[in-house]
Design a protein around this motif. Structure first.
Motif, PDB file in Angstrom:
ATOM      1  N   THR A  60      90.481  -3.624  47.463  1.00 23.31           N
ATOM      2  CA  THR A  60      90.704  -2.240  47.033  1.00 23.31           C
ATOM      3  C   THR A  60      89.412  -1.454  47.238  1.00 23.31           C
ATOM      4  O   THR A  60      88.516  -1.466  46.402  1.00 23.31           O
ATOM      5  CB  THR A  60      91.125  -2.202  45.553  1.00 23.31           C
ATOM      6  N   TRP A  61      89.333  -0.790  48.361  1.00 25.37           N
ATOM      7  CA  TRP A  61      88.105  -0.072  48.721  1.00 25.37           C
ATOM      8  C   TRP A  61      88.069   1.318  48.111  1.00 25.37           C
ATOM      9  O   TRP A  61      89.095   1.992  47.973  1.00 25.37           O
ATOM     10  CB  TRP A  61      88.006   0.061  50.234  1.00 25.37           C
ATOM     11  N   GLY A  62      86.843   1.751  47.790  1.00 22.55           N
ATOM     12  CA  GLY A  62      86.562   3.146  47.509  1.00 22.55           C
ATOM     13  C   GLY A  62      85.757   3.711  48.668  1.00 22.55           C
ATOM     14  O   GLY A  62      85.555   3.050  49.694  1.00 22.55           O
ATOM     15  N   ALA A 113      87.171  19.500  52.915  1.00 20.82           N
ATOM     16  CA  ALA A 113      86.553  18.328  52.293  1.00 20.82           C
ATOM     17  C   ALA A 113      87.022  18.130  50.859  1.00 20.82           C
ATOM     18  O   ALA A 113      87.104  19.071  50.079  1.00 20.82           O
ATOM     19  CB  ALA A 113      85.029  18.465  52.311  1.00 20.82           C
ATOM     20  N   ALA A 114      87.323  16.871  50.539  1.00 19.21           N
ATOM     21  CA  ALA A 114      87.589  16.467  49.161  1.00 19.21           C
ATOM     22  C   ALA A 114      86.376  15.692  48.666  1.00 19.21           C
ATOM     23  O   ALA A 114      85.450  15.419  49.419  1.00 19.21           O
ATOM     24  CB  ALA A 114      88.843  15.606  49.104  1.00 19.21           C
ATOM     25  N   GLY A 115      86.374  15.341  47.358  1.00 15.82           N
ATOM     26  CA  GLY A 115      85.298  14.496  46.870  1.00 15.82           C
ATOM     27  C   GLY A 115      84.723  14.887  45.530  1.00 15.82           C
ATOM     28  O   GLY A 115      84.002  14.111  44.916  1.00 15.82           O
ATOM     29  N   VAL A 116      85.010  16.119  45.092  1.00 12.51           N
ATOM     30  CA  VAL A 116      84.534  16.547  43.776  1.00 12.51           C
ATOM     31  C   VAL A 116      85.704  17.102  42.969  1.00 12.51           C
ATOM     32  O   VAL A 116      86.687  17.593  43.535  1.00 12.51           O
ATOM     33  CB  VAL A 116      83.415  17.617  43.879  1.00 12.51           C
ATOM     34  N   LYS A 117      85.587  17.000  41.670  1.00 11.17           N
ATOM     35  CA  LYS A 117      86.631  17.534  40.789  1.00 11.17           C
ATOM     36  C   LYS A 117      86.401  19.024  40.560  1.00 11.17           C
ATOM     37  O   LYS A 117      85.271  19.485  40.485  1.00 11.17           O
ATOM     38  CB  LYS A 117      86.615  16.804  39.441  1.00 11.17           C
ATOM     39  N   VAL A 176      90.984   8.805  45.021  1.00 15.16           N
ATOM     40  CA  VAL A 176      91.233  10.140  44.474  1.00 15.16           C
ATOM     41  C   VAL A 176      90.664  10.286  43.063  1.00 15.16           C
ATOM     42  O   VAL A 176      90.438  11.410  42.595  1.00 15.16           O
ATOM     43  CB  VAL A 176      92.729  10.517  44.479  1.00 15.16           C
ATOM     44  N   GLN A 177      90.408   9.174  42.398  1.00 16.41           N
ATOM     45  CA  GLN A 177      89.814   9.246  41.068  1.00 16.41           C
ATOM     46  C   GLN A 177      88.297   9.384  41.113  1.00 16.41           C
ATOM     47  O   GLN A 177      87.664   9.680  40.101  1.00 16.41           O
ATOM     48  CB  GLN A 177      90.188   7.995  40.258  1.00 16.41           C
ATOM     49  N   GLU A 178      87.712   9.205  42.283  1.00  7.14           N
ATOM     50  CA  GLU A 178      86.261   9.324  42.411  1.00  7.14           C
ATOM     51  C   GLU A 178      85.808  10.780  42.283  1.00  7.14           C
ATOM     52  O   GLU A 178      86.518  11.700  42.687  1.00  7.14           O
ATOM     53  CB  GLU A 178      85.794   8.785  43.761  1.00  7.14           C
ATOM     54  N   ASP A 179      84.630  10.957  41.755  1.00  3.17           N
ATOM     55  CA  ASP A 179      83.997  12.272  41.688  1.00  3.17           C
ATOM     56  C   ASP A 179      82.553  12.109  42.153  1.00  3.17           C
ATOM     57  O   ASP A 179      81.751  11.445  41.494  1.00  3.17           O
ATOM     58  CB  ASP A 179      84.042  12.830  40.264  1.00  3.17           C
TER      59      ASP A 179
END
Length: 251
Positions: A60-62, A113-117, A176-179
């Motif tokens: 399960t990679w991040g 770009a995604a990656g921050v909440k 998707v849970q990463e910030d």
């Protein structure tokens, strides 16, 4: 180590530009842009692990595991200094790579770009919590897999639903849970953030947050494009930024 499928265009003797696609996409999303800059660059178009012709990771990679894997792969190709062009999920990985203390990335060009909440209004938090409780309640009552899939389609995002078919649900949930809000401040390379004004998946608000957090960044908003058309109808905007980096000698 996962075997990475990739396609190359352009000149072998020119500065390298690496392209990383979004979730559930492939290198094909970037072919048109790569063709526009091919006279000035060695273009490496990746299929990220789990997509296109690249097999899924064993675990399960991040984004950190993706970044480490792709960096090793590119080192094996004798590519050490490159511009990273990322869309959506590919931008998440690029942010992670660029934040490394010894990053091989000379410049970032990120679209959608995604990656921050981003801040969520109170009413949306309440609505989201209610939907989550309803989903869990109905999920516990599902009598078979077909009923469960129907619930996922009713309550989940398209990417969440598709992640089951791809066999990547675990990776999707983790990433998707990463910030990366606390990490992207370490990015020092020139960073261009390009967003479509009609993008509802990674809206311009996300780009403005990244712009505030990354000191050496520029923000560009294209009002008429959405999450995918930023790569098609908006390809000339991305190519123009890349040509400035390549021809101007900033990369």
């Amino acid at each position: 180590m996962v075997e990475i499928a990739s396609t190359e265009l352009g000149r072998k003797d020119a500065p390298c530009v690496v392209f990383a696609h979004g979730w559930a996409r492939s290198h094909a999303d970037f072919i048109a842009i790569a063709e526009l800059i091919a006279p000035h660059a060695r273009c490496v178009l990746l299929d990220l692990p789990g997509f296109g012709d690249s097999p899924r990771p064993d675990g399960t990679w991040g984004t950190q595991e993706y970044a480490d894997c792709l960096r090793a792969h590119l080192n094996g190709m004798r590519v050490s200094d490159y511009i990273w062009v990322g869309h959506s999920f590919g931008a998440r990985v690029g942010l992670r790579l660029a934040a490394m203390p010894d990053s091989p990335i000379k410049a970032l060009v990120l679209a959608g770009a995604a990656g921050v909440k981003r801040p969520v209004p109170k009413w949306k938090q309440i609505k989201g919590s209610w939907r989550s409780r309803e989903f869990k309640r109905k999920k516990a009552q599902a009598v078979d897999e077909a009923a469960l899939i129907a619930l996922e389609r009713e309550y989940g995002s398209p990417d969440y639903v598709q992640s089951r078919d791809l066999g990547l649900r675990d990776i999707f949930v983790k990433t998707v849970q990463e910030d990366q809000s606390d990490a992207v401040g370490a990015i020092t390379c020139p960073t261009t953030l390009i967003y479509g004004g009609k993008d509802t998946e990674t809206p311009p608000e996300v780009g403005k947050i990244l712009h505030r957090l990354i000191s050496n960044s520029a923000y560009i908003e294209c009002p008429e494009f959405d999450h995918l058309s930023i790569l098609t109808r908006g390809r000339h905007q991305i190519a123009m930024v890349l040509k400035e980096q390549l021809v101007g000698g900033h990369a």
